[in-house]
Design a protein around this motif. Structure first.
Motif, PDB file in Angstrom:
ATOM      1  N   PHE A 215       0.856  -1.185   0.000  1.00  0.00           N
ATOM      2  CA  PHE A 215       0.000   0.000   0.000  1.00  0.00           C
ATOM      3  C   PHE A 215       0.890   1.232   0.000  1.00  0.00           C
ATOM      4  N   ALA A 216       0.322   2.343  -0.436  1.00  0.00           N
ATOM      5  CA  ALA A 216       1.038   3.620  -0.480  1.00  0.00           C
ATOM      6  C   ALA A 216       0.362   4.612   0.451  1.00  0.00           C
ATOM      7  N   VAL A 217       1.137   5.594   0.906  1.00  0.00           N
ATOM      8  CA  VAL A 217       0.635   6.634   1.803  1.00  0.00           C
ATOM      9  C   VAL A 217       1.032   7.991   1.225  1.00  0.00           C
ATOM     10  N   ALA A 218       0.073   8.911   1.146  1.00  0.00           N
ATOM     11  CA  ALA A 218       0.308  10.228   0.544  1.00  0.00           C
ATOM     12  C   ALA A 218       1.020  11.158   1.519  1.00  0.00           C
ATOM     13  N   THR A 219       2.283  10.871   1.760  1.00  0.00           N
ATOM     14  CA  THR A 219       3.072  11.686   2.689  1.00  0.00           C
ATOM     15  C   THR A 219       3.586  12.972   2.045  1.00  0.00           C
ATOM     16  N   GLU A 220       3.623  13.020   0.729  1.00  0.00           N
ATOM     17  CA  GLU A 220       4.051  14.215  -0.009  1.00  0.00           C
ATOM     18  C   GLU A 220       5.381  14.764   0.507  1.00  0.00           C
ATOM     19  N   ASN A 221       6.379  13.896   0.530  1.00  0.00           N
ATOM     20  CA  ASN A 221       7.705  14.331   0.945  1.00  0.00           C
ATOM     21  C   ASN A 221       8.252  15.358  -0.039  1.00  0.00           C
ATOM     22  N   GLN A 222       8.833  16.429   0.507  1.00  0.00           N
ATOM     23  CA  GLN A 222       9.375  17.484  -0.335  1.00  0.00           C
ATOM     24  C   GLN A 222      10.807  17.160  -0.746  1.00  0.00           C
ATOM     25  N   TYR A 223      11.051  17.094  -2.048  1.00  0.00           N
ATOM     26  CA  TYR A 223      12.403  16.970  -2.570  1.00  0.00           C
ATOM     27  C   TYR A 223      12.858  18.365  -2.998  1.00  0.00           C
ATOM     28  N   ALA A 224      14.065  18.743  -2.589  1.00  0.00           N
ATOM     29  CA  ALA A 224      14.564  20.080  -2.888  1.00  0.00           C
ATOM     30  C   ALA A 224      16.064  20.020  -3.168  1.00  0.00           C
ATOM     31  N   ILE A 225      16.600  21.146  -3.608  1.00  0.00           N
ATOM     32  CA  ILE A 225      18.028  21.271  -3.886  1.00  0.00           C
ATOM     33  C   ILE A 225      18.705  21.809  -2.629  1.00  0.00           C
ATOM     34  N   ALA A 226      19.828  21.219  -2.251  1.00  0.00           N
ATOM     35  CA  ALA A 226      20.550  21.631  -1.053  1.00  0.00           C
ATOM     36  C   ALA A 226      21.743  22.504  -1.435  1.00  0.00           C
ATOM     37  N   VAL A 227      21.878  23.636  -0.728  1.00  0.00           N
ATOM     38  CA  VAL A 227      23.008  24.534  -0.946  1.00  0.00           C
ATOM     39  C   VAL A 227      23.674  24.832   0.391  1.00  0.00           C
ATOM     40  N   LYS A 228      24.841  25.383   0.325  1.00  0.00           N
ATOM     41  CA  LYS A 228      25.563  25.780   1.530  1.00  0.00           C
ATOM     42  C   LYS A 228      24.762  26.830   2.280  1.00  0.00           C
ATOM     43  N   LYS A 229      24.801  26.780   3.602  1.00  0.00           N
ATOM     44  CA  LYS A 229      24.095  27.749   4.423  1.00  0.00           C
ATOM     45  C   LYS A 229      24.425  29.181   3.982  1.00  0.00           C
ATOM     46  N   GLY A 230      23.381  29.973   3.732  1.00  0.00           N
ATOM     47  CA  GLY A 230      23.572  31.369   3.359  1.00  0.00           C
ATOM     48  C   GLY A 230      23.894  31.614   1.904  1.00  0.00           C
ATOM     49  N   SER A 231      23.924  30.568   1.079  1.00  0.00           N
ATOM     50  CA  SER A 231      24.277  30.746  -0.328  1.00  0.00           C
ATOM     51  C   SER A 231      23.215  31.554  -1.068  1.00  0.00           C
ATOM     52  N   PRO A 232      23.607  32.582  -1.843  1.00  0.00           N
ATOM     53  CA  PRO A 232      22.643  33.352  -2.636  1.00  0.00           C
ATOM     54  C   PRO A 232      22.038  32.531  -3.769  1.00  0.00           C
ATOM     55  N   LEU A 233      22.625  31.384  -4.064  1.00  0.00           N
ATOM     56  CA  LEU A 233      22.070  30.536  -5.123  1.00  0.00           C
ATOM     57  C   LEU A 233      20.698  29.988  -4.753  1.00  0.00           C
ATOM     58  N   ARG A 234      20.393  29.895  -3.466  1.00  0.00           N
ATOM     59  CA  ARG A 234      19.090  29.359  -3.081  1.00  0.00           C
ATOM     60  C   ARG A 234      17.964  30.184  -3.697  1.00  0.00           C
ATOM     61  N   GLU A 235      18.049  31.512  -3.604  1.00  0.00           N
ATOM     62  CA  GLU A 235      16.989  32.345  -4.163  1.00  0.00           C
ATOM     63  C   GLU A 235      16.970  32.267  -5.688  1.00  0.00           C
ATOM     64  N   ARG A 236      18.116  32.110  -6.299  1.00  0.00           N
ATOM     65  CA  ARG A 236      18.139  31.972  -7.755  1.00  0.00           C
ATOM     66  C   ARG A 236      17.456  30.668  -8.175  1.00  0.00           C
ATOM     67  N   PHE A 237      17.739  29.597  -7.455  1.00  0.00           N
ATOM     68  CA  PHE A 237      17.062  28.330  -7.739  1.00  0.00           C
ATOM     69  C   PHE A 237      15.557  28.454  -7.496  1.00  0.00           C
ATOM     70  N   ASP A 238      15.181  29.128  -6.404  1.00  0.00           N
ATOM     71  CA  ASP A 238      13.763  29.303  -6.099  1.00  0.00           C
ATOM     72  C   ASP A 238      13.034  30.001  -7.252  1.00  0.00           C
ATOM     73  N   GLY A 239      13.651  31.059  -7.753  1.00  0.00           N
ATOM     74  CA  GLY A 239      13.032  31.777  -8.857  1.00  0.00           C
ATOM     75  C   GLY A 239      12.922  30.935 -10.112  1.00  0.00           C
ATOM     76  N   ALA A 240      13.959  30.149 -10.394  1.00  0.00           N
ATOM     77  CA  ALA A 240      13.937  29.296 -11.576  1.00  0.00           C
ATOM     78  C   ALA A 240      12.884  28.210 -11.457  1.00  0.00           C
ATOM     79  N   ILE A 241      12.765  27.592 -10.276  1.00  0.00           N
ATOM     80  CA  ILE A 241      11.750  26.553 -10.067  1.00  0.00           C
ATOM     81  C   ILE A 241      10.351  27.146 -10.189  1.00  0.00           C
TER      82      ILE A 241
END
Length: 288
Positions: A215-241
């Protein structure tokens, strides 16, 4: 590279109304159209991503010639394209992913990174690019088809994963922790455990190998991109996604790679602990 869209979306392609969280990230788009400063990258003009060293289709596979294919590589290619960067991959053991990104040797980790509070303490995560459900794998001849069928039985899950949360949320089971999936699968085959938990999309591969999904369970686990703490790339990735969601390109990539699974717009949601997951299980499977 993703080829189903004839051209990259422009501002006119986006409807004015989005869910609040998507709109918040979409507002970053103006900044994302600016060239990525070389100071934000390991190598100027290049997006260097880390992956694990093993193939895990359909989300991420590494072919004999070193090419990365599947859902995640296609999303990564689309993100790199939107940021005006050339995509490169560096494969490595799972245990080296976070130390490598935190040492500044790669720009980000893009490889089955389910968002967990423990991981948030080590890296920053982007908004999710996908929501993934979990399932229970059993042997073909097992009578297990409902969570109640597992009461009094042993259920395996990998340590420090979202899968472990689901195992702990099942009433009356003995949870067995594992360090490797191969050992856990061997124990399931040998009868040492009655079932194991993994993300649903990975279990289809075992349907012809003496196993089936109970059986399956709808846990809806979030898969995301991991960056170094404080990296400005996080917001760039957010905008692209956010752009990929708004243009429909993310959904098209999903359907091309995992057509058997319904696409759900990956809006961020609060971390779910064992009690919340237990509620999902109870709501999905009324008492027999």
């Amino acid at each position: 590279m993703f080829t189903s869209c004839s051209a990259s979306p422009g501002p006119e392609d986006f409807a004015p109304a989005y869910p609040a969280e998507t709109a918040r990230f979409h507002d970053l788009r103006k900044d994302m159209t600016e060239p990525v400063p070389s100071t934000e990258l390991i190598e100027p003009g290049v997006l260097l991503l880390a992956s694990g060293g093993h193939s895990s289709p359909p989300t991420h596979a590494i072919e004999a010639d070193g090419r990365h294919v599947g859902l995640e590589p296609m999303i990564a290619e689309a993100i790199a394209e939107s940021l005006g960067l050339t995509l490169k991959w560096q494969a490595m053991p799972w245990k080296d992913l976070y130390p490598t990104v935190n040492a500044g040797k790669v720009d980000a980790v893009f490889y089955h990174q389910a968002v967990l509070p423990e991981r948030r303490s080590v890296v920053d995560f982007t908004r999710p690019y996908g929501l993934f459900n979990e399932a229970l794998l059993v042997c073909d001849d097992s009578a297990v088809r409902h969570p109640e069928d597992l009461r009094g039985k042993r259920v395996g899950a990998l340590m420090n994963t979202t899968n472990m949360k689901l195992a702990l949320a099942l009433d009356g089971v003995e949870v067995v922790e594992y360090l490797t999936f191969d050992k856990m699968l061997d124990d399931l085959r040998d009868g040492a455990i009655a079932s194991l938990v993994d993300d649903e999309i990975f279990l289809d591969a075992y349907a012809t190998r003496g196993f089936r999904t109970a059986f399956a369970v709808a846990t809806e686990n979030q898969y995301a991109i991991a960056v170094k703490k404080g990296s400005p790339l996080r917001e760039r990735f957010d905008g692209a996604i956010a752009d990929l969601i708004a243009s429909g390109r993310l959904e098209a990539i999903w359907k091309e790679n995992i057509p058997g699974y319904t696409f759900t717009t990956p809006e961020p949601h609060p971390d779910r602990g064992v009690p919340e997951i237990a509620q999902i299980v109870r709501a999905t499977f009324p008492p027999k």
